[in-house]
Design a protein around this motif. Structure first.
Motif: not given
Length: 686
Positions: A299-308
């Motif tokens: 899922e994409k982290d809306p704060a960093t834009g990276s996927y977790i």
């Protein structure tokens, strides 16, 4: 002497009782050894086959004729020959044992006589015996005696391979093994050859680990090896071999032979990724990928834009709780195989936390029309539907007149449509009974499920029915009755009604006052001409009255006594034999009857009662010839001590007539008992 020729084997179970006779063991074989299935052949200077044989050799097939002495040291007349072979018959089964020749022939299986033609004759004699040979090794022995004149004999044993006779499966192949070459990616299977004489070949099956063998084989072969090139994906495949015979019988499968292929390539990227919220939370689903051992959901982290990484999964979906807000969630997924090779990431997909998902559409809607109701049933996934119903969902049954479910559809007043009436492990079944409808009217039904959020499922597949009526079909027309040797054939024209289920046939006699006394019904076997039936009976010249009534699928039918029902009179043929089929106080009693098929021939039986039975040595079986109007000898059967009931199968029984039989017991002094008169009707159904 003849040249060697190919030999086949055959036999079938005898249909008559009391024909197996045990004999003393044959003399010890000569020193000559013959490899099975070649016969050991012994020549004797007498017809009793006693003493030491004059010569012993090997014979590939029993098919000989001699005009003089067959070998040096034997006379040209009054000599004997014995053939013996012991072989492995595999699973065994039905065989046809055939013998033909001049003078005496006896054929034995494991010491039990199957054919006895032991007579000094000047013309060729022949006989076929059907026997069942058990599995494993068994001994076949043939004794031949030539008294005078030319000598000739031919004996065969051949599998009976028609599917209606042979029901014996081959043995499961043995000695299976498999080797796998990683460099070439080839798997080689080998197995031992089966012993069955009617073997047609072998079927090789392959399955992927975790799946079942399919119904279609990987290959079919007559050999005992096969080379396969499975896909090099790192998966484990299993192979098994099954033998099959000429009748289509297939053996059980061998023990699975496993091969694990090399794996050098990662899976393809997953496709079809979707995300939505329903009653249970966020549901993320994607298509399965070939060669995938598992998946990783991000899922994409809306704060960093990276996927977790959210979850590592073996399946192709994941459900988890999210806040019921319009905040956006973005996902990607990738696959990996058992060797750790990973795929590229899927295309991303986004969804918010609002439930806009309709429930699952009801499935398998079924409507059954009865005389007073239309009963509806449908299925829905058990777990998901139970959850929806607990949270305020409800079913709605819709109905329209005609053959389509239109915008004018009305809701059916169902009692408890949201309560399950049963179902299976994975689904629940629901029901509704519609009691408010018009007679003889077409209606179309559908059903939907609406959840607690107001999301309505798609309408199920619709079903159209026509409601019941209360009107019996019209009378048939054109009724005729034609007497035959197996009864009376009724034919008629169908009424114009379009809901006829079947027809009832009736038999009666006319009283002196002109009314009919209805005695019995004709049985319609449901095969052949739908506008004809055969009233099976013993044709004895009686004049009878016949009628036919139509019955619709609602059970409506005119009573046979209705004045509008047409009748027709017909006088039966008189095919009775010279002697009555009924006997009083006779020691032998026969049976009678028939079977509803033109294909089968069934056995008749007789029984012996009283002290006279112990004095009977043989039963003589004759059949009435309606052309010559005489009884002709059909066969003889030896009496078996302690046996009171005997069965006989007349394989030459004519089709479409009554066969009258005469069975007498022959006492030890040669006199005959009173006769039993079994009969069998083999109807030629229409």
């Amino acid at each position: 002497m003849k040249s060697a020729r190919r030999t086949t084997a055959a036999a079938v179970v005898l249909a008559t009782a009391g024909t197996l006779v045990s004999l003393a063991a044959a003399p010890a074989p000569a020193a000559v050894s013959c490899a099975s299935p070649v016969f050991q052949r012994q020549f004797y200077a007498n017809t009793s086959l006693s003493g030491a044989p004059k010569k012993t050799d090997c014979d590939s097939a029993i098919d000989d004729s001699w005009s003089g002495a067959p070998v040096t040291g034997l006379p040209k007349d009054n000599f004997g020959v014995r053939w013996t072979v012991t072989r492995d018959f595999g699973s065994g089964g039905p065989f046809a044992l055939g013998a033909t020749g001049l003078d005496g022939i006896r054929v034995y299986l494991d010491g039990v006589r199957k054919i006895d033609l032991w007579k000094n004759v000047s013309t060729t004699v022949a006989k076929t015996a059907n026997v069942t040979i058990p599995s494993g090794k068994h001994t076949l022995r043939v004794d031949y005696a030539n008294w005078t004149g030319a000598a000739k004999i031919k004996v065969t044993y051949t599998p009976r391979t028609s599917a209606d006779v042979d029901k014996v499966k081959p043995l499961t192949p043995t000695g299976t093994s498999v080797t796998y070459d990683k460099a070439t990616g080839t798997a080689k299977l080998t197995w031992a050859k089966n012993k069955e004489m009617d073997l047609a070949g072998y079927r090789v099956y392959r399955r992927l680990k975790g799946t079942a063998f399919g119904t279609k084989p990987l290959t079919t072969t007559t050999g005992t090896s096969h080379t396969d090139v499975p896909t090099p994906t790192g998966d484990t495949y299993y192979y098994e071999i099954r033998a099959y015979d000429k009748a289509g019988n297939e053996s059980g499968g061998t023990a699975d032979q496993a091969v694990t292929t090399a794996d050098r390539t990662g899976p393809a990227a997953p496709s079809g990724l979707t995300a939505h919220v329903d009653l249970y939370g966020m549901v993320v689903v994607w298509n399965a990928v070939a060669d995938a051992a598992g998946y990783e959901l991000y899922e994409k982290d809306p704060a960093t834009g990276s996927y977790i990484l959210i979850q590592e999964l073996a399946g192709t979906s994941h459900t988890y709780g999210v806040p019921e807000t319009k905040a956006t969630h973005t996902y990607v997924v990738r696959a990996h195989d058992a060797a750790g090779n990973t795929s590229a990431y899927s295309a991303p997909v986004s969804a918010d936390g609002i439930d806009r998902t309709a429930p699952d559409r009801p499935e398998k809607l079924l409507a059954v029309v009865y005389g007073g109701s239309v009963d509806l049933h449908w299925d829905a996934p058990r777990d998901r539907t139970d959850g929806e119903l607990t949270n305020g969902a409800h079913f709605t049954v819709l109905r329209s007149k005609g053959t389509t479910l239109g915008t004018d559809a009305v809701k059916v007043a169902c009692e408890y449509p949201d309560h399950s009436t049963g179902g299976g492990e994975d689904y629940s079944t629901f029901g509704c009974q519609d009691l408010d409808w018009e007679l003889d009217t077409a209606y179309t039904y559908g059903v939907t499920l609406t959840d607690g959020k107001g999301n309505a499922s798609a309408v199920s597949a619709t079903v159209t029915v026509t409601t019941a009526d209360r009107t019996a079909p019209l009378p048939v027309t054109g009724l005729t009755a034609t007497p035959r040797a197996d009864g009376t054939v009724l034919r008629w024209n169908a009424p114009v009604d379009d809901d006829i289920a079947y027809y009832d046939g009736w038999i009666g006699t006319r009283r002196d006052d002109g009314t009919v006394r209805w005695l019995d019904s004709c049985f319609d076997d449901g095969a052949g001409d739908p506008l004809a039936m055969l009233c099976v009976d013993i044709p004895d010249g009686e004049t009878l009255v016949y009628a036919v009534t139509a019955r619709d699928k609602w059970g409506n039918s005119l009573p046979v006594t209705d004045p509008s029902v047409p009748t027709v009179s017909s006088t039966e043929l008189d095919t009775r034999a010279a002697e009555s089929i009924y006997a009083d106080n006779a020691p032998l009693l026969g049976s009678g009857g028939w079977i509803w098929t033109s294909e089968d021939i069934t056995a008749f039986d007789w029984r012996c009662e009283g002290d006279v039975c112990a004095d009977i040595t043989t039963y003589r079986i004759s059949r009435w010839d309606p052309v010559t109007r005489t009884y002709g000898l059909l066969d003889t059967e030896p009496a078996v001590p302690g046996t009171s009931r005997y069965t006989y199968l007349d394989e030459t029984q004519p089709l479409g007539q009554v066969s009258y039989y005469r069975v007498v017991g022959v006492r030890t002094d040669g006199t005959e008992t009173a006769a039993a008169h079994p009969f069998r009707i083999r109807p030629d159904v229409v």
